[in-house]
Design an enzyme around this catalytic site. Structure first.
Site, PDB file in Angstrom:
ATOM      1  N   ARG A 106      12.832  -7.432 -27.513  1.00 14.85           N
ATOM      2  CA  ARG A 106      13.613  -7.029 -26.335  1.00 14.85           C
ATOM      3  C   ARG A 106      15.006  -6.461 -26.614  1.00 14.85           C
ATOM      4  O   ARG A 106      15.636  -5.929 -25.717  1.00 14.85           O
ATOM      5  CB  ARG A 106      13.728  -8.210 -25.371  1.00 14.85           C
ATOM      6  CG  ARG A 106      12.463  -8.449 -24.594  1.00 14.85           C
ATOM      7  CD  ARG A 106      12.454  -9.836 -23.991  1.00 14.85           C
ATOM      8  NE  ARG A 106      12.400 -10.839 -25.036  1.00 14.85           N
ATOM      9  CZ  ARG A 106      12.361 -12.141 -24.833  1.00 14.85           C
ATOM     10  NH1 ARG A 106      12.425 -12.614 -23.613  1.00 14.85           N
ATOM     11  NH2 ARG A 106      12.294 -12.986 -25.831  1.00 14.85           N
ATOM     12  N   TYR A 124       1.198 -26.188 -28.176  1.00 11.33           N
ATOM     13  CA  TYR A 124       1.017 -25.401 -26.950  1.00 11.33           C
ATOM     14  C   TYR A 124      -0.269 -25.783 -26.218  1.00 11.33           C
ATOM     15  O   TYR A 124      -0.313 -25.807 -24.987  1.00 11.33           O
ATOM     16  CB  TYR A 124       1.029 -23.895 -27.269  1.00 11.33           C
ATOM     17  CG  TYR A 124       2.431 -23.389 -27.561  1.00 11.33           C
ATOM     18  CD1 TYR A 124       3.344 -23.184 -26.527  1.00 11.33           C
ATOM     19  CD2 TYR A 124       2.853 -23.153 -28.860  1.00 11.33           C
ATOM     20  CE1 TYR A 124       4.635 -22.753 -26.785  1.00 11.33           C
ATOM     21  CE2 TYR A 124       4.141 -22.714 -29.133  1.00 11.33           C
ATOM     22  CZ  TYR A 124       5.029 -22.518 -28.084  1.00 11.33           C
ATOM     23  OH  TYR A 124       6.312 -22.096 -28.354  1.00 11.33           O
ATOM     24  N   ASP A 130       0.819 -12.085 -30.914  1.00  8.81           N
ATOM     25  CA  ASP A 130       1.426 -13.381 -30.606  1.00  8.81           C
ATOM     26  C   ASP A 130       0.583 -14.482 -31.224  1.00  8.81           C
ATOM     27  O   ASP A 130      -0.622 -14.311 -31.423  1.00  8.81           O
ATOM     28  CB  ASP A 130       1.549 -13.594 -29.097  1.00  8.81           C
ATOM     29  CG  ASP A 130       2.590 -14.658 -28.797  1.00  8.81           C
ATOM     30  OD1 ASP A 130       3.782 -14.331 -28.754  1.00  8.81           O
ATOM     31  OD2 ASP A 130       2.209 -15.832 -28.656  1.00  8.81           O
TER      32      ASP A 130
END
Ligand code: CP3
Length: 343
Positions: free
Chosen positions: A31, A153, A76
């Site tokens: 980003r 996760y 990812d």
């Protein structure tokens, strides 16, 4: 396949003499780049990940703009839970969300461990395309999450400060946790082998949350699976393990078949060297927040960092991913400082 014109990264990982250390930045495609933000405005996260042309373009952006000595494929770590049958969403500006988490034996039994070459074929397509587009400019790094971090996760269902639920699962149901870690390891090994077959020159395994574990728990829960991955992949290409925060494990990592280890800023270059011994290449460890310093100051601190690690068996990098608020010129100053080292 074009021959590599710049193989500094692979040389450093093999322990060969280099004129200066190689440099790249974790999350270098991201980003802080306006060019990334333009694609981000048009396509959602998993569209960018699953479309080989987009993943390739995003991977190449920092190579063209910032000039590091390696590319890392845009993807990812959470594609593995997807390949195992779990839904993973990315809430923009919030982070990952797994609506259904893993809690019971039935949940673990239901997880898929085969067919990753097909379920994640888009990653292999992106690697092939990127390898072609790079045309030998720099090596291409493939990656996966480490089994403990993926478990975090899958059990927690989202990002967390302390991953309490995931740790409690490991401590309260160790047998089930090991079954889960074993399944994640099995599919991760197949996935990384497919990445090498598709053109990855080197691999990094991100254990982003291993630093949440005590040294003894790291040895029980994280290390055996990192070892298994290193043993299976090291014969094919150099492997970098990045157990973030687990500075205490450097001697154990040095005892694996991995070629390199990533370290964060919580220890000095001298401490890292002493703990890692002479045969492990060390990667790191600039605090990403220091990229907000003026470029001249960044350059001074980068030089001191390289002096501390020594130019051999060393890969200049950040201690974690680059942050979205870093000016592109500061990222360039970081890379440039390494390229100027010793001149
Ligand atoms: O390094 C690179 O340039 C390659 C791409 C890459 C991404 N994720 C792209 C991404 C890599 C190597 C990763 C690994 C990853 N993903 C890790 C391990 C590294 C680490 O940072 O510890 C982890 C824990 C994840 C899981 C994940 N993905 C989180 C927690 C988030 C949200 C946090 C954030 O930074 O926004 C993501 C999303 C993600 N993955 C982004 C990128 C560029 C941001 C997406 C966006 O908003 O554009």
């Amino acid at each position: 396949m074009a021959e590599l014109k710049n193989d500094l990264l692979l040389k450093a990982l093999r322990g060969e003499q280099v004129s200066r250390p190689p440099v790249w930045m974790m999350r270098q495609a991201g980003r802080y780049l306006p060019e990334y933000m333009q694609l981000r405005a048009k396509y959602d996260f998993f569209t960018r990940v699953e479309t080989p042309e987009l993943a390739c373009e995003i991977t190449l952006q920092p190579i063209d703009i910032v000039g590091p000595d390696a590319a890392i494929i845009f993807s990812d770590i959470l594609v593995i839970p997807q390949a195992m049958g779990l839904e993973v969403l990315l809430e923009e500006n919030k982070g990952p969300l797994l609506p259904k988490t893993v809690a019971t034996q039935a949940d673990v039994d239901a997880l898929i461990t085969d067919g990753v070459e097909d379920s994640l074929s888009y990653v292999m397509e992106a690697l092939k395309l990127t390898k072609r587009e790079l045309n030998g400019r720099v090596p291409l790094i493939g990656f996966a999450g480490a089994p403990f971090t993926i478990l975090c996760y899958m059990v927690e269902g989202k990002g967390s400060k302390a991953f309490d639920k995931a740790k409690q699962f490991c401590f309260a149901q160790p047998q089930l946790a090991h079954q889960l870690l074993d399944k994640i390891t099995t599919i991760t090994i197949a996935y990384l082998k497919a990445q090498v077959a598709a053109g990855a020159d080197c691999l990094q395994v991100f254990d982003s949350w291993s630093g949440m574990l005590s040294s003894a728990d790291f040895n029980a829960i994280a290390l055996p699976y990192l070892k298994r991955i290193a043993d299976e992949l090291s014969p094919l290409c150099p492997v970098i393990l990045f157990p973030k925060g687990s500075w205490y494990a450097l001697p154990e990592i040095a005892n694996t078949t991995a070629s390199g280890v990533g370290v964060d800023w919580c220890l000095t270059p001298q401490q890292a060297r002493q703990m890692a011994g002479p045969n492990l290449t060390i990667q790191g460890n600039f605090d990403p927040n220091k990229l907000l310093l003026p470029p001249a100051e960044i350059k001074k601190q980068v030089k001191a960092m390289i002096d501390g690690f020594g130019a051999q068996r060393y890969i200049a990098n950040l201690g974690h991913g680059i942050l979205p608020n870093i000016p592109v010129d500061n990222a360039k100053a970081f890379v440039q400082a390494v390229k100027e080292y010793g001149q």
